[in-house]
Design an enzyme around this catalytic site. Structure first.
Site, mmCIF file in Angstrom:
data_model
loop_
_atom_site.group_PDB
_atom_site.id
_atom_site.type_symbol
_atom_site.label_atom_id
_atom_site.label_comp_id
_atom_site.label_asym_id
_atom_site.label_seq_id
_atom_site.Cartn_x
_atom_site.Cartn_y
_atom_site.Cartn_z
ATOM 1 N N LYS A 68 0.835 -1.206 0.000
ATOM 2 C CA LYS A 68 0.000 0.000 0.000
ATOM 3 C C LYS A 68 0.875 1.263 0.000
ATOM 4 O O LYS A 68 0.676 2.170 -0.810
ATOM 5 C CB LYS A 68 -0.905 -0.018 1.234
ATOM 6 C CG LYS A 68 -1.781 1.192 1.333
ATOM 7 C CD LYS A 68 -2.608 1.164 2.607
ATOM 8 C CE LYS A 68 -2.764 2.572 3.118
ATOM 9 N NZ LYS A 68 -2.753 2.668 4.558
ATOM 10 N N ASP B 262 -6.864 1.343 1.261
ATOM 11 C CA ASP B 262 -6.802 1.713 2.680
ATOM 12 C C ASP B 262 -8.137 1.308 3.329
ATOM 13 O O ASP B 262 -8.961 0.637 2.704
ATOM 14 C CB ASP B 262 -6.525 3.216 2.840
ATOM 15 C CG ASP B 262 -7.776 4.038 2.618
ATOM 16 O OD1 ASP B 262 -8.687 3.571 1.900
ATOM 17 O OD2 ASP B 262 -7.880 5.133 3.184
#
Ligand code: SF4
Length: 227
Positions: free
Chosen positions: A126, A145
């Site tokens: 991420k 997220d």
């Protein structure tokens, strides 16, 4: 009504069209002025709000100038500098270690590949995706997220639970041109309307295509539990 479109592709397109209208200028909300600051801000933002990170980095980025400064920093002092942020001890260790590697293995530059970035301490897929997208203009994936995770499930775009599986599942469904904005649109909508505990379905522009709408569905597909 809360009825999603027939295919996930059509659902994604409809959701994007509406969210682009709602949040035309949405983008990353972390403050930074170069790639290293971006990397550090994203590392600090894990399990922490961007607002708090921005408050801390306003002083941090004044105090430390470049990877060598962080690599040479005293662990306790750096941890203290970021002590209002979650997991500050570990994050200070990761920042020092990642910056040491940036100096030793990458000539002081933040690397521009997924594999080199994820080899740095404390950098997962991420974080690497955010740095590639906003630091290097390379879009290799979708940043998943907590907002993307929740909204993708609520809107029937995925049934996967974990971020990396959600990303894999969404990439064939979402046109590549939308991968970067996907995250920002969902974060904006997650913050403004579709929050974790009490989404405002009455005010939501996606209500009629949302299979989790509280107006006529019993279950929050994000959690799989009743509203
Ligand atoms: S606010 Fe309600 S209707 Fe809108 S996306 Fe979230 S759960 Fe669905």
């Amino acid at each position: 009504m809360g009825t999603p479109l027939e295919s996930r592709e059509a659902q994604a397109e409809e959701v994007f069209d509406r969210l682009y209208e709602e949040y035309p200028d949405t983008t990353i909300s972390l403050s930074y002025s170069n790639r290293l600051e971006l990397l550090i801000a994203v590392m600090l933002s894990a399990q922490c709000t961007d607002e708090r990170v921005n408050k801390v980095t306003a002083e941090l980025f004044e105090k430390y100038d470049g990877a060598a400064d962080y690599a040479a920093a005293d662990q306790e002092e750096l941890a203290d500098d970021i002590s209002s942020i979650t997991y500050y001890n570990n994050k200070a260790k990761y920042i020092r270690s990642a910056c040491a590697d940036i100096i030793e293995k990458h000539d002081g530059e933040v690397p521009d590949t997924m594999s080199a970035l994820t080899d740095l301490a404390g950098v997962g897929r991420k974080t690497a995706n955010v740095v590639l997208q906003h630091g290097h203009d390379i879009v290799e994936g979708i940043v998943v997220d907590t907002h993307v995770q929740r909204l993708s499930r609520r809107l029937g775009l995925t049934e996967e639970e974990y971020p990396e599986r959600i990303e894999e599942d969404l990439m064939p469904v979402v046109p590549e041109r939308d991968w970067q904005q996907f995250t920002h649109l969902f974060i904006s909508h997650g913050r403004a309307v579709c929050d974790a505990r009490n989404p405002d379905c009455d005010a939501c522009v996606l209500e009629d295509v949302c299979p989790s709408s509280k107006l006529d569905h019993e279950v929050d597909l994000a959690s799989g539990e009743a509203w």
